[in-house]
Motif scaffolding. Structure first.
Motif, PDB file in Angstrom:
ATOM      1  N   GLY A  21     -14.095  -1.894  13.730  1.00  0.00           N
ATOM      2  CA  GLY A  21     -15.554  -2.870  13.858  1.00  0.00           C
ATOM      3  C   GLY A  21     -15.277  -4.267  13.800  1.00  0.00           C
ATOM      4  N   CYS A  44     -11.200  -2.403   9.999  1.00  0.00           N
ATOM      5  CA  CYS A  44     -10.263  -2.930  10.637  1.00  0.00           C
ATOM      6  C   CYS A  44      -8.980  -2.667  10.139  1.00  0.00           C
ATOM      7  CB  CYS A  44     -10.609  -4.531  11.048  1.00  0.00           C
ATOM      8  SG  CYS A  44     -10.418  -5.302   9.359  1.00  0.00           S
ATOM      9  N   ALA A  47      -7.712  -7.700  11.374  1.00  0.00           N
ATOM     10  CA  ALA A  47      -8.652  -8.854  11.476  1.00  0.00           C
ATOM     11  C   ALA A  47      -9.479  -9.080  10.302  1.00  0.00           C
ATOM     12  CB  ALA A  47      -9.363  -8.956  12.693  1.00  0.00           C
ATOM     13  N   ASP A  71      -5.441   1.418   8.559  1.00  0.00           N
ATOM     14  CA  ASP A  71      -4.803   1.762   9.696  1.00  0.00           C
ATOM     15  C   ASP A  71      -5.106   3.059   9.896  1.00  0.00           C
ATOM     16  OD1 ASP A  71      -3.031   2.380  12.015  1.00  0.00           O
ATOM     17  OD2 ASP A  71      -1.304   1.727  10.894  1.00  0.00           O
ATOM     18  N   ASN A  98     -13.598   4.130  17.310  1.00  0.00           N
ATOM     19  CA  ASN A  98     -13.547   3.282  18.087  1.00  0.00           C
ATOM     20  C   ASN A  98     -12.263   2.556  18.129  1.00  0.00           C
ATOM     21  OD1 ASN A  98     -14.718   0.697  20.095  1.00  0.00           O
ATOM     22  ND2 ASN A  98     -14.180  -0.093  18.097  1.00  0.00           N
ATOM     23  N   ALA A  99     -11.652   2.505  17.165  1.00  0.00           N
ATOM     24  CA  ALA A  99     -10.170   1.688  16.983  1.00  0.00           C
ATOM     25  C   ALA A  99      -9.374   2.038  17.986  1.00  0.00           C
ATOM     26  CB  ALA A  99      -9.662   1.849  15.474  1.00  0.00           C
ATOM     27  N   ILE A 101      -5.905   0.866  20.856  1.00  0.00           N
ATOM     28  CA  ILE A 101      -5.008  -0.223  21.322  1.00  0.00           C
ATOM     29  C   ILE A 101      -4.423   0.244  22.942  1.00  0.00           C
ATOM     30  CG2 ILE A 101      -3.772  -0.930  19.269  1.00  0.00           C
ATOM     31  CD1 ILE A 101      -1.287   0.917  19.648  1.00  0.00           C
ATOM     32  N   SER A 149     -13.339   7.153  24.491  1.00  0.00           N
ATOM     33  CA  SER A 149     -12.207   7.431  25.360  1.00  0.00           C
ATOM     34  C   SER A 149     -12.151   6.074  26.352  1.00  0.00           C
ATOM     35  CB  SER A 149     -12.422   8.466  25.952  1.00  0.00           C
ATOM     36  OG  SER A 149     -11.503   8.791  26.950  1.00  0.00           O
ATOM     37  N   SER A 150     -12.036   6.181  27.608  1.00  0.00           N
ATOM     38  CA  SER A 150     -11.815   5.145  28.632  1.00  0.00           C
ATOM     39  C   SER A 150     -11.955   6.179  30.041  1.00  0.00           C
ATOM     40  CB  SER A 150     -10.474   4.718  28.293  1.00  0.00           C
ATOM     41  OG  SER A 150     -10.324   3.994  29.594  1.00  0.00           O
ATOM     42  N   LYS A 167      -6.555   9.038  25.727  1.00  0.00           N
ATOM     43  CA  LYS A 167      -7.752   8.889  26.029  1.00  0.00           C
ATOM     44  C   LYS A 167      -8.312  10.218  26.621  1.00  0.00           C
ATOM     45  CE  LYS A 167      -8.654   5.035  24.295  1.00  0.00           C
ATOM     46  NZ  LYS A 167      -9.619   4.809  22.960  1.00  0.00           N
ATOM     47  N   GLY A 194     -15.953   1.734  31.163  1.00  0.00           N
ATOM     48  CA  GLY A 194     -15.238   1.257  32.242  1.00  0.00           C
ATOM     49  C   GLY A 194     -14.322  -0.191  32.002  1.00  0.00           C
ATOM     50  N   ILE A 196     -14.427  -3.570  30.186  1.00  0.00           N
ATOM     51  CA  ILE A 196     -15.101  -4.178  29.193  1.00  0.00           C
ATOM     52  C   ILE A 196     -14.614  -5.703  28.994  1.00  0.00           C
ATOM     53  CG2 ILE A 196     -16.593  -4.236  27.359  1.00  0.00           C
ATOM     54  CD1 ILE A 196     -17.388  -1.879  29.390  1.00  0.00           C
ATOM     55  N   GLU A 199     -11.325  -8.625  23.984  1.00  0.00           N
ATOM     56  CA  GLU A 199      -9.909  -9.229  23.621  1.00  0.00           C
ATOM     57  C   GLU A 199      -8.750  -8.259  24.259  1.00  0.00           C
ATOM     58  OE1 GLU A 199      -8.688 -10.646  19.774  1.00  0.00           O
ATOM     59  OE2 GLU A 199     -10.482 -11.373  19.274  1.00  0.00           O
ATOM     60  N   ASN A 201      -8.910  -6.805  27.014  1.00  0.00           N
ATOM     61  CA  ASN A 201      -8.561  -7.189  28.263  1.00  0.00           C
ATOM     62  C   ASN A 201      -8.406  -8.729  28.477  1.00  0.00           C
ATOM     63  OD1 ASN A 201      -8.878  -4.763  29.546  1.00  0.00           O
ATOM     64  ND2 ASN A 201     -10.792  -4.867  29.463  1.00  0.00           N
TER      65      ASN A 201
HETATM   66  P1  NDP Z   1      -9.989  -4.682  20.985  1.00  0.00           P
HETATM   67  O1  NDP Z   1      -8.789  -5.050  20.951  1.00  0.00           O
HETATM   68  O2  NDP Z   1     -11.158  -5.946  21.454  1.00  0.00           O
HETATM   69  O3  NDP Z   1     -10.700  -4.381  19.451  1.00  0.00           O
HETATM   70  C1  NDP Z   1     -10.026  -3.294  19.040  1.00  0.00           C
HETATM   71  C2  NDP Z   1     -10.288  -3.032  17.605  1.00  0.00           C
HETATM   72  O4  NDP Z   1      -9.602  -1.723  16.976  1.00  0.00           O
HETATM   73  C3  NDP Z   1     -10.160  -4.097  16.482  1.00  0.00           C
HETATM   74  O5  NDP Z   1     -11.307  -4.216  15.608  1.00  0.00           O
HETATM   75  C4  NDP Z   1      -8.799  -3.762  15.963  1.00  0.00           C
HETATM   76  O6  NDP Z   1      -8.802  -4.094  14.639  1.00  0.00           O
HETATM   77  C5  NDP Z   1      -8.992  -2.337  15.692  1.00  0.00           C
HETATM   78  N1  NDP Z   1      -7.703  -1.471  15.625  1.00  0.00           N
HETATM   79  C6  NDP Z   1      -6.687  -1.450  16.393  1.00  0.00           C
HETATM   80  N2  NDP Z   1      -5.648  -0.624  15.884  1.00  0.00           N
HETATM   81  C7  NDP Z   1      -6.214  -0.259  14.646  1.00  0.00           C
HETATM   82  C8  NDP Z   1      -5.698   0.554  13.753  1.00  0.00           C
HETATM   83  N3  NDP Z   1      -4.385   1.132  13.839  1.00  0.00           N
HETATM   84  N4  NDP Z   1      -6.345   0.992  12.671  1.00  0.00           N
HETATM   85  C9  NDP Z   1      -7.602   0.272  12.455  1.00  0.00           C
HETATM   86  N5  NDP Z   1      -8.431  -0.473  13.400  1.00  0.00           N
HETATM   87  C10 NDP Z   1      -7.481  -0.732  14.503  1.00  0.00           C
HETATM   88  O7  NDP Z   1     -10.789  -3.446  21.688  1.00  0.00           O
HETATM   89  P2  NDP Z   1     -12.086  -3.135  22.649  1.00  0.00           P
HETATM   90  O8  NDP Z   1     -13.601  -3.438  21.647  1.00  0.00           O
HETATM   91  O9  NDP Z   1     -12.089  -3.542  23.992  1.00  0.00           O
HETATM   92  O10 NDP Z   1     -12.000  -1.405  22.638  1.00  0.00           O
HETATM   93  C11 NDP Z   1     -12.781  -0.602  21.721  1.00  0.00           C
HETATM   94  C12 NDP Z   1     -12.395   0.991  22.046  1.00  0.00           C
HETATM   95  O11 NDP Z   1     -12.795   0.965  23.506  1.00  0.00           O
HETATM   96  C13 NDP Z   1     -10.821   1.298  22.182  1.00  0.00           C
HETATM   97  O12 NDP Z   1     -10.797   2.474  21.519  1.00  0.00           O
HETATM   98  C14 NDP Z   1     -10.561   1.263  23.685  1.00  0.00           C
HETATM   99  O13 NDP Z   1      -9.474   1.973  23.912  1.00  0.00           O
HETATM  100  C15 NDP Z   1     -11.789   1.488  24.215  1.00  0.00           C
HETATM  101  N6  NDP Z   1     -12.018   1.152  25.711  1.00  0.00           N
HETATM  102  C16 NDP Z   1     -11.931  -0.109  25.922  1.00  0.00           C
HETATM  103  C17 NDP Z   1     -12.177  -0.694  27.231  1.00  0.00           C
HETATM  104  C18 NDP Z   1     -12.081  -2.157  27.676  1.00  0.00           C
HETATM  105  O14 NDP Z   1     -12.061  -2.508  28.615  1.00  0.00           O
HETATM  106  N7  NDP Z   1     -12.340  -3.208  26.633  1.00  0.00           N
HETATM  107  C19 NDP Z   1     -12.252   0.255  28.234  1.00  0.00           C
HETATM  108  C20 NDP Z   1     -12.363   1.369  27.703  1.00  0.00           C
HETATM  109  C21 NDP Z   1     -12.194   2.146  26.423  1.00  0.00           C
HETATM  110  P3  NDP Z   1      -7.616  -5.209  14.022  1.00  0.00           P
HETATM  111  O15 NDP Z   1      -7.613  -6.346  14.877  1.00  0.00           O
HETATM  112  O16 NDP Z   1      -8.013  -5.595  12.627  1.00  0.00           O
HETATM  113  O17 NDP Z   1      -6.370  -4.343  14.314  1.00  0.00           O
END
Ligand code: NDP
Length: 255
Positions: A21, A44, A47, A71, A98-99, A101, A149-150, A167, A194, A196, A199, A201
């Motif tokens: 979040g 998170c 961050a 984590d 939602n978390a 990578i 998912s994605s 996913k 799709g 989005i 960060e 991307n």
């Molecule tokens: P971001 O990279 O912008 O943000 C990812 C978030 O996940 C951050 O808050 C990060 O926190 C957190 N996070 C990552 N690893 C961990 C972990 N091990 N434990 C806890 N928190 C974690 O991603 P998006 O907002 O773009 O994506 C969100 C979700 O949507 C993901 O699941 C992604 O796969 C999915 N998605 C995204 C798409 C896109 O195009 N952006 C498309 C399709 C799906 P911190 O920085 O603290 O690690």
């Protein structure tokens, strides 16, 4: 879409736990749920400053907001975080898994460590979080679990085999768990976005982003808010008869 009832009968605010979040889609979800009167837990891993700035912004809306550093790939951390959330909020109405990578690498280059890391966060994280919230939801015979998912989990992406696999696994988990939990009054649905503009991307060059927007029937990339609206729909009473479904805010990029 606005939800008329965001408090329980004893006036405790409904509470949503949102992993990842601190930014992007998760932050947009946290904002939307807070605007709808929900207490929000922002999870998170790294961050913390960003998450705390967001929490401060949302607290100004008059709802309880807490940040949890955890984590999601570590079961013990997830259990401790969920216990802390329950102590603070007393209930978990909505879990947003939602978390995530993403990794772009040739299949032949994927190391064991890289594969495990993607599976750990993107798939095991959903398993751990969903399992952790269930005692509370089962006890109350209510709750909504929303997984992220994605579109790559639906159709597969070249050079993203680990991510696509994880996913796709999230979609399988969502469908199977929805069948298991339906009789207990708990819904489980999936949002499969799709492309989005977040960060995740951030490393895509602008010309590639422009090409992706051109390929999209709605002629733009998605915003975190586009996805948050889909999550909110499933969490709100408008989504009460949905379970085991995949909602795909993708601008028509895959149909
Ligand atoms: P971001 O990279 O912008 O943000 C990812 C978030 O996940 C951050 O808050 C990060 O926190 C957190 N996070 C990552 N690893 C961990 C972990 N091990 N434990 C806890 N928190 C974690 O991603 P998006 O907002 O773009 O994506 C969100 C979700 O949507 C993901 O699941 C992604 O796969 C999915 N998605 C995204 C798409 C896109 O195009 N952006 C498309 C399709 C799906 P911190 O920085 O603290 O690690």
């Amino acid at each position: 879409m606005s939800e008329p009832m965001t408090t329980t009968t004893n006036s405790v605010p409904k509470a949503a736990l949102i992993t990842g979040g601190s930014r992007g889609i998760g932050a947009a979800c946290a904002r939307l749920f807070a605007q709808q009167g929900y207490g929000v837990g922002i999870v998170c891993r790294k961050a913390k400053d960003q998450a705390e700035a967001l929490a401060e912004e949302l607290a100004a809306l008059g709802v309880p907001v807490k940040v949890y550093v955890c984590d999601v790939a570590q079961r013990e951390q997830v259990q401790a975080m969920t216990a802390a959330f329950l102590r603070e909020f007393g209930r978990i109405d909505v879990l947003v898994c939602n978390a995530g990578i993403a990794r772009q690498e040739l299949f032949t280059d994927i190391t064991e460590a890289s594969w495990r890391e993607v599976m750990g966060v993107d798939l095991d994280g959903v398993f751990y979080c969903a399992q952790a919230v269930l005692p509370d939801m089962l006890h109350r015979k209510a709750g909504k679990i929303i997984t992220l998912s994605s579109m790559w989990g639906q159709v597969g992406a070249s050079c993203e085999v680990a991510y696509s696999t994880a996913k796709a696994g999230v979609i399988g988990l969502t469908k199977a768990l929805a069948k298991e939990l339906g009789p207990s009054g708990i819904t489980v649905n999936c949002v499969a976005p799709g492309v989005i503009d977040t960060e995740m991307n951030g490393n895509l060059p602008q010309d590639i982003k422009d090409e992706l927007a051109e390929e999209t029937p709605l002629e733009r990339l998605g915003t975190p808010e586009d996805v948050a609206q889909a999550v909110w729909f499933l969490a709100s009473s408008a989504g009460d008869f949905f379970t085991g479904q995949i909602l795909a805010p993708n601008g028509g990029l895959i149909i």
